[in-house]
Design an enzyme around this catalytic site. Sequence first.
Site, mmCIF file in Angstrom:
data_model
loop_
_atom_site.group_PDB
_atom_site.id
_atom_site.type_symbol
_atom_site.label_atom_id
_atom_site.label_comp_id
_atom_site.label_asym_id
_atom_site.label_seq_id
_atom_site.Cartn_x
_atom_site.Cartn_y
_atom_site.Cartn_z
ATOM 1 N N ARG A 183 5.298 -19.351 8.073
ATOM 2 C CA ARG A 183 4.368 -18.735 7.128
ATOM 3 C C ARG A 183 5.066 -18.506 5.788
ATOM 4 O O ARG A 183 4.385 -18.484 4.755
ATOM 5 C CB ARG A 183 3.878 -17.391 7.669
ATOM 6 C CG ARG A 183 2.935 -17.512 8.855
ATOM 7 C CD ARG A 183 2.367 -16.151 9.215
ATOM 8 N NE ARG A 183 2.107 -15.403 7.996
ATOM 9 C CZ ARG A 183 2.236 -14.085 7.860
ATOM 10 N NH1 ARG A 183 2.584 -13.357 8.887
ATOM 11 N NH2 ARG A 183 1.998 -13.491 6.724
ATOM 12 N N ASP B 122 11.066 -6.230 2.436
ATOM 13 C CA ASP B 122 11.068 -7.594 2.974
ATOM 14 C C ASP B 122 12.477 -8.173 3.136
ATOM 15 O O ASP B 122 12.621 -9.302 3.620
ATOM 16 C CB ASP B 122 10.226 -8.519 2.077
ATOM 17 C CG ASP B 122 8.732 -8.284 2.239
ATOM 18 O OD1 ASP B 122 8.333 -7.537 3.146
ATOM 19 O OD2 ASP B 122 7.958 -8.854 1.441
ATOM 20 N N CYS C 134 1.223 -9.639 9.306
ATOM 21 C CA CYS C 134 2.360 -9.258 10.148
ATOM 22 C C CYS C 134 2.104 -7.904 10.817
ATOM 23 O O CYS C 134 1.555 -6.992 10.210
ATOM 24 C CB CYS C 134 3.621 -9.135 9.303
ATOM 25 S SG CYS C 134 4.356 -10.711 8.866
ATOM 26 N N ARG D 50 -0.921 -0.656 8.232
ATOM 27 C CA ARG D 50 -1.341 -1.461 7.079
ATOM 28 C C ARG D 50 -2.826 -1.294 6.774
ATOM 29 O O ARG D 50 -3.626 -2.212 6.910
ATOM 30 C CB ARG D 50 -0.961 -2.938 7.269
ATOM 31 C CG ARG D 50 0.517 -3.110 7.494
ATOM 32 C CD ARG D 50 0.977 -4.526 7.355
ATOM 33 N NE ARG D 50 1.170 -4.928 5.968
ATOM 34 C CZ ARG D 50 1.686 -6.091 5.616
ATOM 35 N NH1 ARG D 50 2.035 -6.957 6.516
ATOM 36 N NH2 ARG D 50 1.849 -6.394 4.352
ATOM 37 N N LEU E 4 -6.743 2.316 0.178
ATOM 38 C CA LEU E 4 -6.510 2.410 -1.271
ATOM 39 C C LEU E 4 -7.258 1.315 -2.028
ATOM 40 O O LEU E 4 -7.765 1.533 -3.124
ATOM 41 C CB LEU E 4 -5.014 2.333 -1.592
ATOM 42 C CG LEU E 4 -4.125 3.410 -0.970
ATOM 43 C CD1 LEU E 4 -2.690 3.283 -1.463
ATOM 44 C CD2 LEU E 4 -4.658 4.800 -1.286
ATOM 45 N N LYS F 202 6.106 -17.112 -2.404
ATOM 46 C CA LYS F 202 4.886 -17.057 -1.592
ATOM 47 C C LYS F 202 3.938 -15.951 -2.072
ATOM 48 O O LYS F 202 2.782 -16.215 -2.371
ATOM 49 C CB LYS F 202 5.251 -16.815 -0.117
ATOM 50 C CG LYS F 202 4.057 -16.505 0.765
ATOM 51 C CD LYS F 202 4.446 -16.303 2.211
ATOM 52 C CE LYS F 202 4.944 -14.930 2.551
ATOM 53 N NZ LYS F 202 3.902 -13.898 2.729
ATOM 54 N N ASN F 203 4.458 -14.724 -2.132
ATOM 55 C CA ASN F 203 3.561 -13.603 -2.434
ATOM 56 C C ASN F 203 3.006 -13.670 -3.854
ATOM 57 O O ASN F 203 1.903 -13.193 -4.116
ATOM 58 C CB ASN F 203 4.277 -12.263 -2.199
ATOM 59 C CG ASN F 203 4.440 -11.976 -0.714
ATOM 60 O OD1 ASN F 203 3.889 -12.697 0.126
ATOM 61 N ND2 ASN F 203 5.204 -10.949 -0.384
HETATM 62 C C1 UD1 Z 1 3.009 -6.622 0.017
HETATM 63 C C2 UD1 Z 1 3.750 -7.880 0.406
HETATM 64 C C3 UD1 Z 1 4.656 -7.609 1.598
HETATM 65 C C4 UD1 Z 1 5.576 -6.441 1.295
HETATM 66 C C5 UD1 Z 1 4.790 -5.229 0.813
HETATM 67 C C6 UD1 Z 1 5.685 -4.088 0.329
HETATM 68 C C7 UD1 Z 1 2.172 -9.619 -0.182
HETATM 69 C C8 UD1 Z 1 1.279 -10.703 0.299
HETATM 70 N N1 UD1 Z 1 2.793 -8.904 0.757
HETATM 71 O O1 UD1 Z 1 2.208 -6.237 1.127
HETATM 72 O O2 UD1 Z 1 5.397 -8.777 1.882
HETATM 73 O O3 UD1 Z 1 6.296 -6.086 2.456
HETATM 74 O O4 UD1 Z 1 3.942 -5.608 -0.292
HETATM 75 O O5 UD1 Z 1 6.555 -4.532 -0.656
HETATM 76 O O6 UD1 Z 1 2.338 -9.424 -1.366
HETATM 77 N N2 UD1 Z 1 -1.124 1.200 2.464
HETATM 78 C C9 UD1 Z 1 -2.114 2.117 2.805
HETATM 79 N N3 UD1 Z 1 -3.377 1.911 2.336
HETATM 80 C C10 UD1 Z 1 -3.712 0.828 1.560
HETATM 81 C C11 UD1 Z 1 -2.694 -0.108 1.231
HETATM 82 C C12 UD1 Z 1 -1.417 0.108 1.690
HETATM 83 O O7 UD1 Z 1 -1.847 3.104 3.495
HETATM 84 O O8 UD1 Z 1 -4.881 0.682 1.192
HETATM 85 C C13 UD1 Z 1 0.254 1.402 2.957
HETATM 86 C C14 UD1 Z 1 0.735 0.295 3.881
HETATM 87 O O9 UD1 Z 1 0.337 0.539 5.206
HETATM 88 C C15 UD1 Z 1 2.237 0.380 3.692
HETATM 89 C C16 UD1 Z 1 2.389 0.787 2.216
HETATM 90 O O10 UD1 Z 1 1.118 1.326 1.840
HETATM 91 O O11 UD1 Z 1 2.763 1.389 4.514
HETATM 92 C C17 UD1 Z 1 2.744 -0.328 1.250
HETATM 93 O O12 UD1 Z 1 1.892 -1.404 1.455
HETATM 94 P P1 UD1 Z 1 1.502 -2.437 0.287
HETATM 95 O O13 UD1 Z 1 2.407 -2.222 -0.877
HETATM 96 O O14 UD1 Z 1 0.041 -2.360 0.073
HETATM 97 O O15 UD1 Z 1 1.872 -3.826 0.968
HETATM 98 P P2 UD1 Z 1 1.050 -5.162 0.948
HETATM 99 O O16 UD1 Z 1 0.406 -5.353 -0.376
HETATM 100 O O17 UD1 Z 1 0.221 -5.255 2.173
#
Ligand code: UD1
Length: 423
Positions: free
Chosen positions: A400, A308, A118, A123, A127, A22-23
């Site tokens: 999903r 995950d 989710c 989240r 960044l 999916k991702n």
């Molecule tokens: C992706 C995956 C999700 C997985 C996660 C971590 C997809 C669609 N989803 O989510 O299933 O659980 O990676 O492996 O690929 N953060 C910030 N600022 C930002 C971005 C992130 O503070 O701008 C924080 C988030 O709140 C979280 C951490 O960084 O605590 C990691 O998040 P991130 O790696 O960005 O996860 P996703 O890309 O949302």
Amino acid sequence: MDQIIVRGNGPLKGQIPISGAKNTCLKLMTASLLTDEPLTLTNVPRLVDIETLSQVLESLGVEVARLAAGRVMVLSGRQLTSRRADYDLVRKLRASFNVLGPLLAREHEAIVSLPGGCAIGARKVDLHIQALEAMGAEIELEAGYVHAVAPGGLKGARIDFPFVSVGATENAMAAAVLAKGETIITNAAQEPDTVALADCLVAMGAKIEGIGTRELRIEGVDRLHGTTHEVIPDRIELGTFMIAPAVCGGEVELIGGRRDLAEAFCEKLEAAGVTITETETGLKVARGNAGIDAVDVTTAPFPGFPTDLQAQFMALMCTAKGTSRLEETIFENRFMHAPELIRMGAEIDVQGGVATVTGVEKLKGAPVMATDLRASVSLILAGLAAEGETVVSRVYHLDRGYERIEEKLGAVGADIRRTREHG
Ligand code: UD1
């Protein structure tokens, strides 16, 4: 609304095919915004999230055609018709925020709603925004929308992420491929999904070095062309179904499963007493009569133990011998499955980012509620090993990310069915 009813039914035996990831597929789909030629994806999973992102892309002018019963998707962004991704769609799927980088890179303007997804913590998207600003974008937040403009186009930049973000790395990389000059991204994600996106972009004509490492070097090009790319197997679905025979006993082969996609997870499963064998067609998982040992786990970015799979591993630890310590370092609010597992008789103590699980002899079926995608599947796994009936409601979360879960688990002997919720 649908609900899923599970009853403990003894050991599992047989084969489960693993679907496309999916991702990975979601991020590959966003690459269609970067070219006026068709991007063809194969091994596409049939999931609600994929459908939602298709709608987001269609709203921007990408034509999405499905072939081979939905397994093949052809995305043609010959001419984009909109630069605005609406809240109504983006709120359903956080990954749709990843249209921002490619859209901005190609159109020099993008208006994208702040995302939903989710409910597993704050989240943020700071960044993502900082990375695009470093590349010269001017960004305003307007009524829940991110409005980004880059009048002369994006420019290569140095982006030092303070910690690893999968989504921000992918958004920045997908923007940098069309920026002028060189972009260096440090603390880049190494997730297989990120690597797959980079590989696909290279096949489309992008210049990216350091793929799969913590430092990416991207030399912008003027244009990208179409390609055909196969979606890799879903490592989270793989890990989830590897836990099923570990919880219930028996032997199950995961067709298409690859150890390199989930090495840290496989090592923990083996430490718990599960046998994993690589076969010609996938991975075979067996649990003998000895039971499961308690094992400690700390989640971390790839190649670490995936967040995950934390909820599913907790379901396994609920009936392990001894006490395990599960530490969540990626998301601050990702133990919402714990209170539901406790309703099934589990002994779990959550203190901040650490859950201490003391194994009990047997879980007992109960009505439980799914709170997010991975939490819901952990309740199903727990139900497979419990005495009596477990009714999991709010299973829309499950749809999903898991394709035909009741069919896949039912085929290896699980007692699982889907019904309509009453009242
Ligand atoms: C992706 C995956 C999700 C997985 C996660 C971590 C997809 C669609 N989803 O989510 O299933 O659980 O990676 O492996 O690929 N953060 C910030 N600022 C930002 C971005 C992130 O503070 O701008 C924080 C988030 O709140 C979280 C951490 O960084 O605590 C990691 O998040 P991130 O790696 O960005 O996860 P996703 O890309 O949302």
